[in-house]
Design a protein around this motif. Structure first.
Motif, PDB file in Angstrom:
ATOM      1  N   ALA A 158      13.334   6.546  13.923  1.00 44.64           N
ATOM      2  CA  ALA A 158      12.955   7.644  14.230  1.00 44.64           C
ATOM      3  C   ALA A 158      12.666   6.786  15.642  1.00 44.64           C
ATOM      4  CB  ALA A 158      11.076   8.229  14.204  1.00 44.64           C
ATOM      5  N   GLN A 159      12.599   5.723  16.062  1.00 47.58           N
ATOM      6  CA  GLN A 159      12.359   5.133  17.229  1.00 47.58           C
ATOM      7  C   GLN A 159      13.146   4.165  17.971  1.00 47.58           C
ATOM      8  OE1 GLN A 159       9.558   1.988  15.775  1.00 47.58           O
ATOM      9  NE2 GLN A 159       8.142   2.234  16.302  1.00 47.58           N
ATOM     10  N   ALA A 160      14.749   4.002  16.562  1.00 49.15           N
ATOM     11  CA  ALA A 160      15.188   3.479  17.293  1.00 49.15           C
ATOM     12  C   ALA A 160      16.717   4.817  18.111  1.00 49.15           C
ATOM     13  CB  ALA A 160      16.270   3.208  15.851  1.00 49.15           C
ATOM     14  N   ARG A 161      16.388   5.836  16.624  1.00 52.32           N
ATOM     15  CA  ARG A 161      16.565   7.290  17.463  1.00 52.32           C
ATOM     16  C   ARG A 161      16.740   7.704  18.963  1.00 52.32           C
ATOM     17  NH1 ARG A 161      16.297   8.926  12.383  1.00 52.32           N
ATOM     18  NH2 ARG A 161      18.026   8.606  11.898  1.00 52.32           N
ATOM     19  N   ARG A 162      15.353   7.311  19.132  1.00 53.56           N
ATOM     20  CA  ARG A 162      14.851   8.012  20.885  1.00 53.56           C
ATOM     21  C   ARG A 162      15.326   6.770  22.475  1.00 53.56           C
ATOM     22  NH1 ARG A 162       9.876   8.781  17.886  1.00 53.56           N
ATOM     23  NH2 ARG A 162       9.037   7.047  18.502  1.00 53.56           N
ATOM     24  N   LEU A 163      16.102   6.358  21.965  1.00 54.54           N
ATOM     25  CA  LEU A 163      16.367   5.268  22.570  1.00 54.54           C
ATOM     26  C   LEU A 163      17.893   5.357  22.508  1.00 54.54           C
ATOM     27  CD1 LEU A 163      14.694   1.736  21.671  1.00 54.54           C
ATOM     28  CD2 LEU A 163      14.636   3.640  23.561  1.00 54.54           C
ATOM     29  N   ALA A 164      18.670   5.627  21.351  1.00 51.05           N
ATOM     30  CA  ALA A 164      19.871   5.782  21.393  1.00 51.05           C
ATOM     31  C   ALA A 164      20.850   6.790  21.692  1.00 51.05           C
ATOM     32  CB  ALA A 164      20.333   6.018  19.754  1.00 51.05           C
ATOM     33  N   ALA A 165      22.011   6.582  22.911  1.00 47.89           N
ATOM     34  CA  ALA A 165      23.174   7.810  22.750  1.00 47.89           C
ATOM     35  C   ALA A 165      23.465   8.065  21.424  1.00 47.89           C
ATOM     36  CB  ALA A 165      23.859   6.690  23.068  1.00 47.89           C
ATOM     37  N   PRO A 166      24.304   9.628  22.195  1.00 48.52           N
ATOM     38  CA  PRO A 166      24.718  10.304  20.807  1.00 48.52           C
ATOM     39  C   PRO A 166      25.577   9.671  19.947  1.00 48.52           C
ATOM     40  CG  PRO A 166      24.755  11.532  22.247  1.00 48.52           C
ATOM     41  CD  PRO A 166      24.282  10.139  23.340  1.00 48.52           C
ATOM     42  N   ARG A 167      26.483   8.452  20.046  1.00 47.68           N
ATOM     43  CA  ARG A 167      27.396   7.563  19.113  1.00 47.68           C
ATOM     44  C   ARG A 167      26.443   6.448  18.471  1.00 47.68           C
ATOM     45  NH1 ARG A 167      29.237   2.087  19.080  1.00 47.68           N
ATOM     46  NH2 ARG A 167      28.618   2.217  21.075  1.00 47.68           N
ATOM     47  N   VAL A 168      25.457   6.402  18.947  1.00 41.63           N
ATOM     48  CA  VAL A 168      24.653   5.119  18.345  1.00 41.63           C
ATOM     49  C   VAL A 168      23.682   6.081  16.896  1.00 41.63           C
ATOM     50  CG1 VAL A 168      23.384   3.050  17.735  1.00 41.63           C
ATOM     51  CG2 VAL A 168      25.306   3.328  19.481  1.00 41.63           C
ATOM     52  N   ALA A 169      23.238   7.397  17.435  1.00 38.59           N
ATOM     53  CA  ALA A 169      22.324   8.484  16.702  1.00 38.59           C
ATOM     54  C   ALA A 169      22.766   8.654  15.390  1.00 38.59           C
ATOM     55  CB  ALA A 169      21.739   9.386  17.836  1.00 38.59           C
ATOM     56  N   ALA A 170      24.155   9.224  15.527  1.00 42.87           N
ATOM     57  CA  ALA A 170      25.425   9.375  14.847  1.00 42.87           C
ATOM     58  C   ALA A 170      25.426   8.385  13.428  1.00 42.87           C
ATOM     59  CB  ALA A 170      26.686   9.749  14.978  1.00 42.87           C
ATOM     60  N   VAL A 171      25.489   6.909  13.718  1.00 40.63           N
ATOM     61  CA  VAL A 171      24.944   5.915  12.591  1.00 40.63           C
ATOM     62  C   VAL A 171      24.086   5.123  12.064  1.00 40.63           C
ATOM     63  CG1 VAL A 171      25.442   3.236  12.835  1.00 40.63           C
ATOM     64  CG2 VAL A 171      27.192   4.555  14.312  1.00 40.63           C
ATOM     65  N   LEU A 172      22.737   5.632  13.190  1.00 41.43           N
ATOM     66  CA  LEU A 172      21.657   5.270  12.637  1.00 41.43           C
ATOM     67  C   LEU A 172      21.574   6.704  11.390  1.00 41.43           C
ATOM     68  CD1 LEU A 172      19.627   5.075  15.486  1.00 41.43           C
ATOM     69  CD2 LEU A 172      19.638   3.824  13.697  1.00 41.43           C
ATOM     70  N   ASP A 173      21.771   7.570  11.982  1.00 42.54           N
ATOM     71  CA  ASP A 173      21.651   8.952  10.688  1.00 42.54           C
ATOM     72  C   ASP A 173      22.805   8.815   9.751  1.00 42.54           C
ATOM     73  OD1 ASP A 173      20.571  10.343  12.462  1.00 42.54           O
ATOM     74  OD2 ASP A 173      21.704  11.902  13.101  1.00 42.54           O
ATOM     75  N   TRP A 174      23.724   7.951   9.618  1.00 45.18           N
ATOM     76  CA  TRP A 174      24.467   7.849   8.637  1.00 45.18           C
ATOM     77  C   TRP A 174      23.574   6.313   7.628  1.00 45.18           C
ATOM     78  CZ3 TRP A 174      26.321   2.499   7.839  1.00 45.18           C
ATOM     79  CH2 TRP A 174      26.801   2.401   6.678  1.00 45.18           C
ATOM     80  N   ALA A 175      22.924   5.758   8.086  1.00 40.96           N
ATOM     81  CA  ALA A 175      22.559   4.857   7.687  1.00 40.96           C
ATOM     82  C   ALA A 175      21.106   4.930   6.838  1.00 40.96           C
ATOM     83  CB  ALA A 175      21.695   3.525   8.973  1.00 40.96           C
ATOM     84  N   GLU A 176      20.732   5.932   7.764  1.00 44.33           N
ATOM     85  CA  GLU A 176      19.626   6.116   6.877  1.00 44.33           C
ATOM     86  C   GLU A 176      19.775   7.249   5.924  1.00 44.33           C
ATOM     87  OE1 GLU A 176      14.850   8.171   8.385  1.00 44.33           O
ATOM     88  OE2 GLU A 176      16.366   8.926   9.319  1.00 44.33           O
ATOM     89  N   SER A 177      20.691   7.671   6.007  1.00 46.55           N
ATOM     90  CA  SER A 177      21.514   8.781   4.748  1.00 46.55           C
ATOM     91  C   SER A 177      21.535   7.984   3.619  1.00 46.55           C
ATOM     92  CB  SER A 177      22.341  10.098   5.148  1.00 46.55           C
ATOM     93  OG  SER A 177      23.744   9.316   5.352  1.00 46.55           O
ATOM     94  N   VAL A 178      23.035   6.665   3.826  1.00 50.53           N
ATOM     95  CA  VAL A 178      23.150   5.895   2.938  1.00 50.53           C
ATOM     96  C   VAL A 178      22.007   4.697   1.855  1.00 50.53           C
ATOM     97  CG1 VAL A 178      24.151   4.075   2.051  1.00 50.53           C
ATOM     98  CG2 VAL A 178      25.197   5.419   4.029  1.00 50.53           C
ATOM     99  N   VAL A 179      20.546   4.341   3.059  1.00 46.91           N
ATOM    100  CA  VAL A 179      18.906   4.406   2.499  1.00 46.91           C
ATOM    101  C   VAL A 179      18.492   5.202   1.890  1.00 46.91           C
ATOM    102  CG1 VAL A 179      17.049   2.688   3.011  1.00 46.91           C
ATOM    103  CG2 VAL A 179      19.183   2.620   3.957  1.00 46.91           C
TER     104      VAL A 179
END
Length: 149
Positions: free
Chosen positions: A111-132
């Motif tokens: 959640a903290q990372a998503r607040r700092l991330a641009a949309p391209r990076v936020a999409a990668v965070l979403d992917w990583a969280e879904s895999v984990v």
């Protein structure tokens, strides 16, 4: 042109944390351009070591990765999902310039990372969280329960 790196996860008493590096105003994961003869995962390992000093990594999900759409002059970024127990990050000088590429790092919840991330990076965070969070990702929390901060 392909850039390779990883979303690096670390267990903490407060839950799972992800490593984010800052260059100017942009937060991203450690990554960099492939060199001649390198395979993508080799590039990711080299770049992580060069940019963060972290050499102790596990890849519990094997070669699972995500490729971003083209950005910044047609570059594509490939991110693997890695895990480390190393908390200390060293923003090392670039072999090319002699200066660190990044000015700051943080270990953050998703959640903290998503607040700092641009949309391209936020999409990668979403992917990583879904895999984990998927059953195959159940090996991440050592306490035996999923931790989402």
């Amino acid at each position: 042109v392909m850039s390779c790196g990883a979303v690096i996860l670390r267990d903490t008493p407060d839950g799972l944390r992800v490593l984010m590096l800052r260059v100017f105003r942009h937060w991203d994961f450690p990554k960099g351009l492939m060199e001649a003869g390198e395979k993508p995962k080799q590039t990711a390992l080299r770049e992580i070591r060069e940019e963060s000093g972290i050499g102790e990594l596990e890849f519990p999900w094997g070669n699972v990765h995500i490729d971003t759409g083209p950005y910044s002059r047609g570059k594509v970024a490939r991110y693997y999902l890695a895990r480390t127990t190393v908390a200390k990050v060293e923003l090392l000088p670039s072999p090319d310039t002699g200066r660190p590429e990044h000015s700051e790092y943080r270990w953050l919840s998703f959640a903290q990372a998503r607040r700092l991330a641009a949309p391209r990076v936020a999409a990668v965070l979403d992917w990583a969280e879904s895999v984990v969070g998927a059953p195959s990702g159940a090996i991440i929390p050592r306490s035996g329960q999923a931790s989402r901060a």
